[in-house]
Design an enzyme around this catalytic site. Structure first.
Site, PDB file in Angstrom:
ATOM      1  N   HIS A   1      -6.272  15.150 -35.894  1.00  0.00           N
ATOM      2  CA  HIS A   1      -5.711  16.527 -35.261  1.00  0.00           C
ATOM      3  C   HIS A   1      -4.493  16.183 -34.239  1.00  0.00           C
ATOM      4  CE1 HIS A   1      -9.373  18.019 -37.239  1.00  0.00           C
ATOM      5  NE2 HIS A   1      -8.457  19.003 -37.423  1.00  0.00           N
TER       6      HIS A   1
ATOM      7  N   ASN B   1      -6.892  19.755 -46.184  1.00  0.00           N
ATOM      8  CA  ASN B   1      -8.338  19.879 -46.335  1.00  0.00           C
ATOM      9  C   ASN B   1      -8.790  19.746 -48.018  1.00  0.00           C
ATOM     10  OD1 ASN B   1      -9.667  20.042 -43.776  1.00  0.00           O
ATOM     11  ND2 ASN B   1      -8.632  22.085 -43.635  1.00  0.00           N
TER      12      ASN B   1
ATOM     13  N   GLY C   1     -10.668  24.249 -41.188  1.00  0.00           N
ATOM     14  CA  GLY C   1     -11.364  23.642 -42.093  1.00  0.00           C
ATOM     15  C   GLY C   1     -11.053  24.297 -43.621  1.00  0.00           C
TER      16      GLY C   1
ATOM     17  N   SER D   1      -6.946  24.102 -39.469  1.00  0.00           N
ATOM     18  CA  SER D   1      -6.891  23.592 -38.084  1.00  0.00           C
ATOM     19  C   SER D   1      -5.733  22.883 -37.243  1.00  0.00           C
ATOM     20  CB  SER D   1      -8.146  22.387 -37.896  1.00  0.00           C
ATOM     21  OG  SER D   1      -7.834  21.229 -38.695  1.00  0.00           O
TER      22      SER D   1
ATOM     23  N   ASP E   1     -10.363  11.674 -33.246  1.00  0.00           N
ATOM     24  CA  ASP E   1     -10.444  11.835 -34.642  1.00  0.00           C
ATOM     25  C   ASP E   1      -9.267  11.129 -35.512  1.00  0.00           C
ATOM     26  OD1 ASP E   1      -8.672  13.790 -34.506  1.00  0.00           O
ATOM     27  OD2 ASP E   1     -10.283  15.472 -35.026  1.00  0.00           O
TER      28      ASP E   1
END
Length: 216
Positions: free
Chosen positions: A191, A104, A75, A38, A188
Site C-alpha cells: 500500500h 486482489n 480487499g 484499498s 507491507d
C-alpha cells in the site's frame, strides 16, 4: 379564495419551486463514482490524504462543479465490485465511474479470464446506466512471473478498447516503477504512503478531466 388559503397556497408553491430548483442544480452536477479497493480506500493513511480525497480538493481548486463518491472497500475484488455496482449506480446515478480493481484478484491467484469478464461486465453496466468509464490499469510485482504479469497488465487495455472506455495504463506509475519505490510504500510493501497519492492523482487527472469536459 380567502387570505389565509392564499398565503398557504403561495407558500406551498414557493416551496415546490425551491425544491425543483434544488433538484435541477443537483441534476446539473455530475457525480464521479470511484469503485476500488484499498488503494483508493485510504488504507493505512490518514483520512483525507488519499487520491480520491485529493481529487475533491482538485475539483474545488479548479472550480469544477462535480461530486465525488468513494465506494472503495479494502480487499475488494472485481467480483465484489461487480456485485456492488448495480446498487451504486441506482443510488448515485454517476456521470463517470472509475474502476480501480483487480489487484486482489491477482494476489489471490484468481482466474484472469474471470477478472476480465468482471471488468467488462462492470464497464458495460456503467455505460448502460449512462456513465462514462475510466479503468485504472494495474501491474503485478515481478515475483509473480513475467508471463502472468504481462497477461494481467494486458487485461485493462483489452477491456478498455473493446468497450470504448477510458484508460489510465498504470495506476501506480511514478510510484511502483521508480528506482526507490519502497520509499513510497508502507511497511507491507503493498500500500502506498500518503506521499504517493498526489502522484496517483496526477496519473488519474488527465483522463478524468477529459471525461468531465464531456459531461457539460
Amino acid at each position: 379564495m380567502n387570505r389565509r388559503h392564499f398565503i398557504r397556497s403561495s407558500a406551498a408553491t414557493l416551496a415546490l419551486g425551491l425544491l425543483a430548483s434544488t433538484a435541477a442544480l443537483a441534476a446539473g452536477t455530475p457525480t464521479i463514482l470511484v469503485v476500488g479497493d484499498s488503494l483508493s480506500a485510504e488504507y493505512g493513511i490518514a483520512r483525507g490524504t488519499g487520491w480520491v480525497a485529493l481529487l475533491e480538493k482538485k475539483l474545488a481548486t479548479e472550480k469544477i462543479a462535480a461530486k465525488v463518491v468513494n465506494a472503495s472497500i479494502s480487499g475488494d475484488t472485481t467480483a465484489g465490485g461487480r456485485s456492488r455496482l448495480p446498487a451504486l449506480l441506482k443510488a448515485h446515478q454517476p456521470a463517470i465511474v472509475v474502476i480501480e480493481l483487480g489487484s486482489n484478484d491477482a494476489l489471490r491467484g484468481l482466474s484472469l479470464d474471470m477478472t476480465a469478464a468482471n471488468l467488462t461486465a462492470m464497464t458495460q453496466a456503467a455505460q448502460k446506466a449512462g456513465a462514462q468509464v475510466l479503468l485504472a490499469g494495474m501491474q503485478m510485482p515481478p515475483n509473480y512471473g513475467a508471463d502472468y504479469g504481462q497477461r494481467f497488465f494486458g487485461l485493462y487495455p483489452q477491456v478498455a478498447k473493446a468497450q470504448n472506455a477510458a484508460l489510465v495504463p498504470f495506476f501506480l506509475k511514478g510510484v511502483a516503477d521508480r528506482d526507490n519505490a519502497l520509499e513510497l510504500f508502507q511497511k507491507d510493501r503493498i500500500h502506498p504512503t500518503a506521499e504517493a497519492h498526489p502522484i496517483i492523482l496526477g496519473n488519474m487527472w488527465p483522463e478524468l478531466s477529459k471525461l468531465l469536459k464531456k459531461t457539460k
